[in-house]
Scaffold this active site. Structure first.
Site, PDB file in Angstrom:
ATOM      1  N   HIS A  20       0.837  -1.210   0.000  1.00  0.00           N
ATOM      2  CA  HIS A  20       0.000   0.000   0.000  1.00  0.00           C
ATOM      3  C   HIS A  20       0.871   1.259   0.000  1.00  0.00           C
ATOM      4  O   HIS A  20       0.514   2.265  -0.606  1.00  0.00           O
ATOM      5  CB  HIS A  20      -0.908   0.003   1.234  1.00  0.00           C
ATOM      6  N   ASP A 112      -5.857   5.850   1.813  1.00  0.00           N
ATOM      7  CA  ASP A 112      -6.024   4.471   1.362  1.00  0.00           C
ATOM      8  C   ASP A 112      -7.433   4.027   1.738  1.00  0.00           C
ATOM      9  O   ASP A 112      -7.924   4.332   2.830  1.00  0.00           O
ATOM     10  CB  ASP A 112      -4.981   3.579   2.052  1.00  0.00           C
TER      11      ASP A 112
HETATM   12  O1  LIG Z   1      11.524  -9.184  -2.999  1.00  0.00           O
HETATM   13  C1  LIG Z   1      10.617  -8.378  -3.180  1.00  0.00           C
HETATM   14  C2  LIG Z   1       9.253  -8.719  -3.065  1.00  0.00           C
HETATM   15  C3  LIG Z   1       8.319  -7.738  -3.282  1.00  0.00           C
HETATM   16  N1  LIG Z   1       8.703  -6.469  -3.575  1.00  0.00           N
HETATM   17  C4  LIG Z   1       7.682  -5.419  -3.801  1.00  0.00           C
HETATM   18  O2  LIG Z   1       6.699  -5.475  -2.799  1.00  0.00           O
HETATM   19  C5  LIG Z   1       5.435  -5.106  -3.346  1.00  0.00           C
HETATM   20  C6  LIG Z   1       4.443  -6.175  -2.934  1.00  0.00           C
HETATM   21  O3  LIG Z   1       3.153  -5.750  -3.230  1.00  0.00           O
HETATM   22  P1  LIG Z   1       1.995  -6.750  -3.669  1.00  0.00           P
HETATM   23  O4  LIG Z   1       2.429  -7.602  -4.762  1.00  0.00           O
HETATM   24  O5  LIG Z   1       0.775  -5.937  -3.932  1.00  0.00           O
HETATM   25  O6  LIG Z   1       1.813  -7.709  -2.430  1.00  0.00           O
HETATM   26  P2  LIG Z   1       1.521  -7.474  -0.856  1.00  0.00           P
HETATM   27  O7  LIG Z   1       2.713  -6.966  -0.216  1.00  0.00           O
HETATM   28  O8  LIG Z   1       0.969  -8.762  -0.356  1.00  0.00           O
HETATM   29  O9  LIG Z   1       0.343  -6.364  -0.904  1.00  0.00           O
HETATM   30  C7  LIG Z   1      -0.823  -6.106  -0.142  1.00  0.00           C
HETATM   31  O10 LIG Z   1      -1.363  -4.935  -0.780  1.00  0.00           O
HETATM   32  C8  LIG Z   1      -1.764  -5.105  -2.137  1.00  0.00           C
HETATM   33  C9  LIG Z   1      -2.262  -3.764  -2.654  1.00  0.00           C
HETATM   34  O11 LIG Z   1      -3.392  -3.352  -1.942  1.00  0.00           O
HETATM   35  C10 LIG Z   1      -2.829  -6.194  -2.253  1.00  0.00           C
HETATM   36  O12 LIG Z   1      -3.119  -6.418  -3.610  1.00  0.00           O
HETATM   37  C11 LIG Z   1      -2.336  -7.481  -1.579  1.00  0.00           C
HETATM   38  O13 LIG Z   1      -3.355  -8.458  -1.593  1.00  0.00           O
HETATM   39  C12 LIG Z   1      -1.900  -7.198  -0.158  1.00  0.00           C
HETATM   40  O14 LIG Z   1      -1.422  -8.374   0.469  1.00  0.00           O
HETATM   41  C13 LIG Z   1       5.608  -4.986  -4.856  1.00  0.00           C
HETATM   42  O15 LIG Z   1       5.642  -3.623  -5.240  1.00  0.00           O
HETATM   43  C14 LIG Z   1       6.964  -5.629  -5.121  1.00  0.00           C
HETATM   44  O16 LIG Z   1       7.687  -5.032  -6.175  1.00  0.00           O
HETATM   45  C15 LIG Z   1      10.012  -6.136  -3.697  1.00  0.00           C
HETATM   46  O17 LIG Z   1      10.360  -4.986  -3.987  1.00  0.00           O
HETATM   47  N2  LIG Z   1      10.944  -7.106  -3.491  1.00  0.00           N
END
Ligand SMILES: O=c1ccn([C@@H]2O[C@H](COP(=O)(O)OP(=O)(O)O[C@H]3O[C@H](CO)[C@@H](O)[C@H](O)[C@H]3O)[C@@H](O)[C@H]2O)c(=O)[nH]1
Length: 451
Positions: A20, A112
């Site tokens: 987020h 948000d």
């Molecule tokens: O090694 C890593 C792994 C992840 N990321 C970043 O972390 C973010 C992860 O975001 P997302 O893929 O949306 O997963 P979550 O962290 O699980 O996000 C939460 O928030 C999102 C947006 O609301 C929702 O879609 C999900 O269900 C919710 O769990 C992304 O930008 C990735 O690029 C990194 O930079 N490096």
């Protein structure tokens, strides 16, 4: 209507979680580049420490006294319900102080969708308030109809452990009951309470969504018709702003490792910032990857294996299996990884940011959703955009091996890569001058200037 002079201030309130914070900070950077001053209001949870890229921003802390452990212990739905109650009063005070400090410079609060206490406070001060959805429009639709469907007992199959779970929800094609955005960490009633609050959009001034009309035009049209306030699909924001926003340190050594691999030969595995795996699931995944004979780059986030700091709980066999063709890191520069020519597929939990980042690079996916919107995203990836293979049910090595080979070796995977490439082109066009998201963003900025 006449536009007011720029450099007016916008207060932004992100949910304290990586998935987020990232899109909210991207939005903040974009608005800053359009002439707005920015205040970010955050709690102590997952505190975003601003780098030099954010020196012009004001950061304020919303006081609250929740235990540090609540974020992990309560899991997302219950944590958000509690956080909203806790910040209800304190954010009003915080906003009151900001208004005194900034005079009448604050033009609006953008929050948000899950930080609805911020919308209430803005209303109290008669400030315009804008909901920012970091999930997709289709999930927004599901949340909007959740209460009605629940009241009419249409969601009863969700309480069923198997039964009708595989059937399509009437009128929500292609979603099945099991794709509806619920979570195993909370009861339907708690989810209903959260969704009721997030979709109280009648009192908001506008909604912005990190999505593009080439991905989900019918859900966007539905929202535009039903919400009776302006709806701006302005994404994917990561294709407009690329300022680093990672809370964890990125291990860049994996890029050097990728540089040594062949084009489209590596599958990247990452489950975002919140999902948890059991030890046996990690072992089955490792074994399936090993027998697929494909190279893989695997992010195992500290704390993402239940009851373990990192991988110390895993048997020695794990390291043997990954050392043959794999590379493991704690956190990767994900966007750079997905843009790397060696990466031909992404095994993902289908968080919306990961989904957008993968589509934005034309990388097809293996979908293993855990909860809420991830299930909707996975269904769309497989059935609507046809660039994903969903892995359902128990995870065993055979299932992993088959899915990886289908995506990385078989013709089916090649066809998905072609479709993903054409979606990438459409997404690039949507954020370019004249594209639908670009236009929406311009309209939203104009809307902000007229407030
Ligand atoms: O090694 C890593 C792994 C992840 N990321 C970043 O972390 C973010 C992860 O975001 P997302 O893929 O949306 O997963 P979550 O962290 O699980 O996000 C939460 O928030 C999102 C947006 O609301 C929702 O879609 C999900 O269900 C919710 O769990 C992304 O930008 C990735 O690029 C990194 O930079 N490096």
């Amino acid at each position: 209507m006449e536009e007011k002079p720029t450099r007016r201030r916008v207060v932004l309130v992100p949910v304290p979680a990586q998935g987020h914070i990232t899109p909210m900070m991207q939005l903040a950077k974009i608005l800053h580049s359009k002439g707005f001053s920015i205040t970010i209001a955050q709690t102590k949870f997952n505190y975003f420490n601003p780098s030099d890229d954010f020196t012009d921003f004001q950061f304020v802390t919303i006081p609250e006294s929740l235990p540090e452990s609540d974020f992990d212990d309560l899991r997302p739905i219950l944590f958000l319900l509690k956080l909203n109650k806790e910040c209800q009063m304190s954010f009003k005070d915080c906003l009151g102080h900001l208004l005194v400090q900034q005079g009448n410079e604050i033009s609006c609060v953008i929050y948000d969708e899950f930080m609805y206490f911020a919308g209430d406070a803005a209303k109290e001060f008669k400030l315009p308030n804008v909901i920012f959805s970091t999930t997709n429009a289709t999930t927004f639709v599901c949340r909007s109809v959740f209460e009605k469907l629940y009241a009419n007992n249409v969601l009863a199959p969700l309480k069923d452990s198997k039964g009708q779970q595989d059937e399509l929800v009437p009128e929500y094609h292609p979603l099945r009951y099991k794709d509806f955005p619920v979570s195993c960490w909370a009861t339907l009633e708690s989810i209903l309470e959260l969704y009721r609050n997030t979709v109280d959009e009648r009192a908001a001034s506008a909604v912005i969504i990190n999505t593009a009309s080439c991905l989900e035009s019918s859900s966007i049209s539905w929202l535009k018709q039903q919400l009776e306030i302006p709806v701006y699909p302005i994404g994917p924001l990561h294709m407009v702003d690329s300022t680093p926003t990672s809370l964890l340190e990125e291990n860049k050594s994996c890029i050097e490792w990728l540089n040594k691999q062949k084009v489209n030969s590596v599958i990247y595995i990452s489950l975002g910032s919140l999902a948890l795996m059991e030890v046996n699931e990690v072992m089955e995944t490792a074994s399936g990857l090993d027998s697929s004979n494909q190279h893989f780059l695997w992010v195992i986030r500290p704390g993402s294996i239940r009851d373990s700091e990192w991988i110390e709980c895993l048997p020695e066999e794990f390291l043997k299996m990954v050392s043959r063709r794999g590379y493991v890191v704690k956190w990767a520069p994900q966007k750079e990884v997905l843009a790397h020519p060696a990466v031909g597929g992404f095994w993902s939990h289908c968080g919306w940011n990961s989904t957008l980042e993968s589509l934005g690079e034309g990388v097809p996916m293996i979908c293993r959703p855990f909860s809420t919107d991830q299930k909707v995203n996975a269904r769309y990836l497989e059935c609507v955009w046809k660039v994903g293979i969903q892995v359902e049910g128990e995870l065993d090595r055979g299932v992993v091996e088959r899915a990886v080979k289908r995506l990385m070796v078989d013709e089916e995977g090649e066809e998905m890569r072609e479709r993903a490439f054409s979606l990438k082109e459409k997404l690039i066009a949507s954020v370019r001058s004249g594209g639908s998201s670009h236009k929406s963003l311009e309209e939203f900025v104009h809307f902000l200037r007229t407030l």
